[in-house]
Motif scaffolding. Sequence first.
Motif, short mmCIF file in Angstrom:
data_model
loop_
_atom_site.label_atom_id
_atom_site.label_comp_id
_atom_site.label_asym_id
_atom_site.label_seq_id
_atom_site.Cartn_x
_atom_site.Cartn_y
_atom_site.Cartn_z
N LEU A 105 43.59 47.71 51.03
CA LEU A 105 43.29 47.85 49.61
C LEU A 105 43.22 46.48 48.93
O LEU A 105 42.31 46.21 48.13
N ASP A 106 44.16 45.61 49.25
CA ASP A 106 44.16 44.27 48.66
C ASP A 106 42.90 43.49 49.03
O ASP A 106 42.37 42.73 48.21
N ARG A 107 42.40 43.66 50.26
CA ARG A 107 41.14 43.00 50.65
C ARG A 107 40.00 43.49 49.76
O ARG A 107 39.15 42.70 49.33
N ALA A 108 39.95 44.77 49.48
CA ALA A 108 38.91 45.31 48.60
C ALA A 108 39.04 44.74 47.19
O ALA A 108 38.04 44.36 46.57
N LEU A 109 40.26 44.66 46.68
CA LEU A 109 40.49 44.15 45.33
C LEU A 109 40.18 42.66 45.22
O LEU A 109 39.84 42.17 44.14
N ALA A 110 40.27 41.93 46.32
CA ALA A 110 39.98 40.50 46.31
C ALA A 110 38.52 40.21 45.95
O ALA A 110 38.20 39.11 45.51
N ALA A 111 37.65 41.20 46.09
CA ALA A 111 36.23 41.01 45.74
C ALA A 111 36.02 40.92 44.23
O ALA A 111 34.96 40.49 43.78
N THR A 112 37.02 41.32 43.45
CA THR A 112 36.95 41.25 41.99
C THR A 112 38.20 40.55 41.46
O THR A 112 39.03 41.17 40.80
N PRO A 113 38.33 39.25 41.75
CA PRO A 113 39.57 38.55 41.39
C PRO A 113 39.82 38.46 39.89
O PRO A 113 40.96 38.22 39.47
#
Length: 166
Positions: A105-113
Amino acid sequence: MSAPNVLVAYASKHGTTREVAEFIARTLETRGLAVEVEEAARVDSIAHYDAVVVGGGLYMGRWHKDARRLLERDRRDLAGVRLAVFGMGPDELEESKVVESRKQLDRALAATPELTPVAVAVFGGALKPETWRFPFSRLPAFDARDWDEIEEWADQVAASISPVAV
């Protein structure tokens, strides 16, 4: 003063994430918030919401594409509202499985910092084999959703949206 308007958007292949999104929405409503529930792929605009909750299943190491697309497409508007995010994934709540799902999930959220959610959670997943095609339809059913944990998280989300709601 009217209650904050909240969107609970979900991305689900087989309905179990939708069930959690609807449960979260009901919890937020009981805390005095005005809530709408919609599939993430069908959300046209988030401009008239005060807060947004986005949930999606974690499949094969990735958060559901419709949840990712909603965050990416509406990143400017989402940066101006309270955002909460959840993922559904592990087949059991063993710590190592939850940690691995949280990394996904954190990897996915990293796309919208530029987005800083007020709450992020990973909940246990569920599998209803009858909703899947072969060979997944042969897997054993499981349901690792902890409804008390989900309700507690929704309470925290409600408090972050409107401190008088809880």
